[in-house]
Design an enzyme around this catalytic site. Structure first.
Site, PDB file in Angstrom:
ATOM      1  N   ASP A  43       5.411  -6.774   4.833  1.00 26.09           N
ATOM      2  CA  ASP A  43       5.675  -5.333   4.792  1.00 26.09           C
ATOM      3  C   ASP A  43       4.569  -4.588   5.554  1.00 26.09           C
ATOM      4  O   ASP A  43       3.400  -4.666   5.180  1.00 26.09           O
ATOM      5  CB  ASP A  43       5.697  -4.839   3.340  1.00 26.09           C
ATOM      6  CG  ASP A  43       6.023  -3.357   3.289  1.00 26.09           C
ATOM      7  OD1 ASP A  43       7.201  -3.023   3.504  1.00 26.09           O
ATOM      8  OD2 ASP A  43       5.109  -2.538   3.072  1.00 26.09           O
ATOM      9  N   TYR A  48      -0.542   2.310   8.356  1.00 26.15           N
ATOM     10  CA  TYR A  48      -1.578   1.449   7.783  1.00 26.15           C
ATOM     11  C   TYR A  48      -2.680   1.135   8.810  1.00 26.15           C
ATOM     12  O   TYR A  48      -3.716   0.582   8.466  1.00 26.15           O
ATOM     13  CB  TYR A  48      -0.987   0.144   7.213  1.00 26.15           C
ATOM     14  CG  TYR A  48       0.044   0.372   6.112  1.00 26.15           C
ATOM     15  CD1 TYR A  48       0.150   1.607   5.485  1.00 26.15           C
ATOM     16  CD2 TYR A  48       0.892  -0.647   5.702  1.00 26.15           C
ATOM     17  CE1 TYR A  48       1.098   1.834   4.489  1.00 26.15           C
ATOM     18  CE2 TYR A  48       1.836  -0.439   4.702  1.00 26.15           C
ATOM     19  CZ  TYR A  48       1.933   0.814   4.102  1.00 26.15           C
ATOM     20  OH  TYR A  48       2.862   1.029   3.112  1.00 26.15           O
ATOM     21  N   LYS A  77       7.487   0.943   9.111  1.00 26.15           N
ATOM     22  CA  LYS A  77       7.881   2.281   8.643  1.00 26.15           C
ATOM     23  C   LYS A  77       7.458   3.348   9.647  1.00 26.15           C
ATOM     24  O   LYS A  77       6.389   3.252  10.252  1.00 26.15           O
ATOM     25  CB  LYS A  77       7.239   2.582   7.276  1.00 26.15           C
ATOM     26  CG  LYS A  77       7.408   1.459   6.278  1.00 26.15           C
ATOM     27  CD  LYS A  77       6.875   1.805   4.898  1.00 26.15           C
ATOM     28  CE  LYS A  77       6.741   0.536   4.066  1.00 26.15           C
ATOM     29  NZ  LYS A  77       5.437  -0.107   4.182  1.00 26.15           N
ATOM     30  N   HIS A 110       9.158   6.524   6.181  1.00 24.62           N
ATOM     31  CA  HIS A 110       8.112   6.263   5.178  1.00 24.62           C
ATOM     32  C   HIS A 110       8.126   7.288   4.025  1.00 24.62           C
ATOM     33  O   HIS A 110       7.962   6.919   2.866  1.00 24.62           O
ATOM     34  CB  HIS A 110       6.745   6.279   5.882  1.00 24.62           C
ATOM     35  CG  HIS A 110       5.689   5.467   5.212  1.00 24.62           C
ATOM     36  ND1 HIS A 110       4.739   4.756   5.903  1.00 24.62           N
ATOM     37  CD2 HIS A 110       5.416   5.255   3.910  1.00 24.62           C
ATOM     38  CE1 HIS A 110       3.931   4.157   5.050  1.00 24.62           C
ATOM     39  NE2 HIS A 110       4.326   4.441   3.834  1.00 24.62           N
TER      40      HIS A 110
HETATM   41  P1  NDP Z   1      -0.579  -3.686  -5.322  1.00 33.38           P
HETATM   42  O1  NDP Z   1       0.018  -3.265  -6.589  1.00 33.38           O
HETATM   43  O2  NDP Z   1       0.039  -4.747  -4.513  1.00 33.38           O
HETATM   44  O3  NDP Z   1      -2.094  -4.031  -5.646  1.00 33.38           O
HETATM   45  C1  NDP Z   1      -3.006  -4.452  -4.679  1.00 33.38           C
HETATM   46  C2  NDP Z   1      -4.335  -4.720  -5.391  1.00 33.38           C
HETATM   47  O4  NDP Z   1      -4.171  -5.816  -6.304  1.00 33.38           O
HETATM   48  C3  NDP Z   1      -5.452  -5.117  -4.469  1.00 33.38           C
HETATM   49  O5  NDP Z   1      -6.641  -4.593  -4.988  1.00 33.38           O
HETATM   50  C4  NDP Z   1      -5.457  -6.641  -4.543  1.00 33.38           C
HETATM   51  O6  NDP Z   1      -6.750  -7.127  -4.253  1.00 33.38           O
HETATM   52  C5  NDP Z   1      -5.115  -6.854  -5.997  1.00 33.38           C
HETATM   53  N1  NDP Z   1      -4.429  -8.133  -6.277  1.00 33.38           N
HETATM   54  C6  NDP Z   1      -3.552  -8.807  -5.501  1.00 33.38           C
HETATM   55  N2  NDP Z   1      -3.072  -9.888  -6.132  1.00 33.38           N
HETATM   56  C7  NDP Z   1      -3.661  -9.908  -7.353  1.00 33.38           C
HETATM   57  C8  NDP Z   1      -3.577 -10.778  -8.464  1.00 33.38           C
HETATM   58  N3  NDP Z   1      -2.786 -11.843  -8.471  1.00 33.38           N
HETATM   59  N4  NDP Z   1      -4.343 -10.500  -9.550  1.00 33.38           N
HETATM   60  C9  NDP Z   1      -5.164  -9.409  -9.575  1.00 33.38           C
HETATM   61  N5  NDP Z   1      -5.281  -8.551  -8.548  1.00 33.38           N
HETATM   62  C10 NDP Z   1      -4.528  -8.786  -7.451  1.00 33.38           C
HETATM   63  O7  NDP Z   1      -0.760  -2.327  -4.471  1.00 33.38           O
HETATM   64  P2  NDP Z   1      -0.312  -1.743  -3.095  1.00 33.38           P
HETATM   65  O8  NDP Z   1      -0.444  -0.290  -3.207  1.00 33.38           O
HETATM   66  O9  NDP Z   1      -1.033  -2.410  -1.981  1.00 33.38           O
HETATM   67  O10 NDP Z   1       1.246  -2.072  -2.982  1.00 33.38           O
HETATM   68  C11 NDP Z   1       1.764  -3.229  -2.365  1.00 33.38           C
HETATM   69  C12 NDP Z   1       2.332  -2.933  -0.991  1.00 33.38           C
HETATM   70  O11 NDP Z   1       3.424  -2.025  -1.074  1.00 33.38           O
HETATM   71  C13 NDP Z   1       1.373  -2.213  -0.042  1.00 33.38           C
HETATM   72  O12 NDP Z   1       0.352  -3.037   0.444  1.00 33.38           O
HETATM   73  C14 NDP Z   1       2.338  -1.701   0.999  1.00 33.38           C
HETATM   74  O13 NDP Z   1       2.739  -2.744   1.860  1.00 33.38           O
HETATM   75  C15 NDP Z   1       3.482  -1.233   0.105  1.00 33.38           C
HETATM   76  N6  NDP Z   1       3.341   0.173  -0.289  1.00 33.38           N
HETATM   77  C16 NDP Z   1       4.234   1.080   0.231  1.00 33.38           C
HETATM   78  C17 NDP Z   1       4.137   2.401  -0.077  1.00 33.38           C
HETATM   79  C18 NDP Z   1       5.109   3.351   0.524  1.00 33.38           C
HETATM   80  O14 NDP Z   1       4.846   4.571   0.516  1.00 33.38           O
HETATM   81  N7  NDP Z   1       6.217   2.874   1.042  1.00 33.38           N
HETATM   82  C19 NDP Z   1       3.105   2.928  -0.974  1.00 33.38           C
HETATM   83  C20 NDP Z   1       2.258   1.897  -1.522  1.00 33.38           C
HETATM   84  C21 NDP Z   1       2.391   0.593  -1.186  1.00 33.38           C
HETATM   85  P3  NDP Z   1      -7.037  -8.287  -3.153  1.00 33.38           P
HETATM   86  O15 NDP Z   1      -6.455  -7.809  -1.853  1.00 33.38           O
HETATM   87  O16 NDP Z   1      -8.512  -8.358  -3.131  1.00 33.38           O
HETATM   88  O17 NDP Z   1      -6.374  -9.522  -3.680  1.00 33.38           O
HETATM   89  C1  1BO Z   2       0.279   7.457   1.018  1.00 32.75           C
HETATM   90  C2  1BO Z   2       0.436   5.998   0.806  1.00 32.75           C
HETATM   91  C3  1BO Z   2       1.374   5.353   1.737  1.00 32.75           C
HETATM   92  C4  1BO Z   2       1.362   3.899   1.565  1.00 32.75           C
HETATM   93  O1  1BO Z   2       2.535   3.353   2.061  1.00 32.75           O
END
Ligand code: NDP
Ligand code: 1BO
Length: 316
Positions: A43, A48, A77, A110
């Site tokens: 994704d 980003y 996106k 997005h």
């Molecule tokens: P997540 O809920 O995926 O959480 C990410 C965090 O969790 C990081 O700090 C990561 O650290 C940690 N982590 C990963 N795996 C584990 C595990 N097994 N146990 C404990 N901690 C863990 O958050 P996101 O906001 O990143 O959401 C996921 C994805 O969704 C985004 O990266 C993006 O691609 C998408 N997204 C889309 C949005 C939109 O507006 N369309 C908005 C938000 C997200 P580490 O990297 O150190 O493992």
């Molecule tokens: C504002 C947050 C967007 C991540 O997809």
């Protein structure tokens, strides 16, 4: 690997890798590690700021023969400053060039928010363009053209509420096939899940682990910590699984796609293995009971005094 079937029978792997906040020097290794260990869905998003690095990793895994392009499902996106008809193609071609791809499997609007082209990230109310001036339908029509040109296989949206989605459904040749939204046990989005099911739209769950690494400006004080929820910890202990694995398995079991972000090789593997964690009906019921209607990403960062966008209008 569980998949979600699209209208033309294309199948998207339900489990994928998120890349928001995956920094420079991190995301290349994360994507390579993920694909070498079985991930087939990545994704991405122009906003980003890391699509070039993702593209380098994708080009290498294909060049090394680990996967072919057709084995992968790549989502990107369109950012809010490129919603104007002519800008959609410019933005799409930039993402394709950065990702080193000839087509995207899925391209999403997005946010249902338009802003001026020269300002990538709004910092003042004057940076917005009201939807009356630049409606989502205009942006969508340009995305439909890109599908016809073979540059995108599927199109959808992200962060759309039922009202904005219905408007697109009513005014489109190609109906949206995906809404990527925040979804996890504290914010289960039951109404939106029902709306999407009725309209044949798939849901991708973002922030499935609680998005703990968001910058402070995206965080509220004293947020609940999903990964430390006692019910999640209990279920995890009973399965000899990690809390993260339980959250990922829950999302897949309820029929959404899920895209946990990690740049840590151990957690990248751990998250992949969540697909083998089976939750019973009683586990699912216990998790369903955790809903608090709590958003981690409130949309507050879009709110400015006098703006044409309010939280109510964004999520309506
Ligand atoms: P997540 O809920 O995926 O959480 C990410 C965090 O969790 C990081 O700090 C990561 O650290 C940690 N982590 C990963 N795996 C584990 C595990 N097994 N146990 C404990 N901690 C863990 O958050 P996101 O906001 O990143 O959401 C996921 C994805 O969704 C985004 O990266 C993006 O691609 C998408 N997204 C889309 C949005 C939109 O507006 N369309 C908005 C938000 C997200 P580490 O990297 O150190 O493992
Ligand atoms: C504002 C947050 C967007 C991540 O997809």
């Amino acid at each position: 690997m569980k998949t979600l079937k699209f209208r033309n029978n294309d199948e998207m792997p339900a489990f994928g890798l998120g890349t928001w906040k995956s920094g420079e020097g991190e995301v290349y290794n994360a994507v390579k590690t993920a694909i070498k260990n079985g991930y087939r869905h990545i994704d991405c998003a122009a906003a980003y700021g890391n699509e070039k690095e993702v593209g380098k990793a994708l080009a290498e895994v294909i060049e090394e023969g680990i996967v072919s392009r057709e084995d992968l499902w790549i989502t990107s996106k369109l950012w809010s400053n490129m919603h104007a008809k002519d800008d959609v193609m410019i933005a799409l071609k930039q993402s394709l060039s950065d990702l080193q791809l000839e087509y995207l499997d899925l391209y999403l609007i997005h946010w249902p928010i338009a802003q001026k082209k020269e300002i990538p990230f709004v910092s003042d109310v004057s940076h917005f363009i009201p939807l009356e001036e630049l409606p989502n339908e205009e942006t969508w029509a340009a995305m439909e053209d890109a599908v016809e040109q073979g540059l995108i296989k599927h199109i959808g949206v992200s962060n759309f509420g039922p009202k904005a989605l219905q408007q697109l459904i009513d005014n489109s040749k190609i109906k949206p096939e995906m809404n990527q939204i925040e979804a996890h046990p504290y914010f289960q989005q039951k109404e939106m899940m029902g709306f999407c099911e009725t309209n044949g739209i798939h849901v991708t769950a973002y922030a499935p682990l609680g998005s703990g690494d968001r910058a402070a400006k995206f965080k509220a004080e004293n947020e609940p910590v999903l990964l430390k929820d006692p019910a999640i910890l209990d279920i995890a202990a009973s399965k000899n699984a990690s809390p993260g694995q339980v959250l990922i398995s829950w999302a897949i079991t309820r029929g959404t796609s899920v895209i946990p972000k990690s740049v840590n090789p151990k957690r990248i593997l751990e998250n992949f293995e969540a697909q083998a964690v089976e939750l019973s009906e009683s586990d699912m019921d216990k998790i369903t009971a955790l809903d608090k209607n709590y958003r981690f990403l409130t949309g507050e960062h879009w709110v400015y005094e006098g703006s044409p966008y309010t939280l109510e209008s964004i999520w309506a």
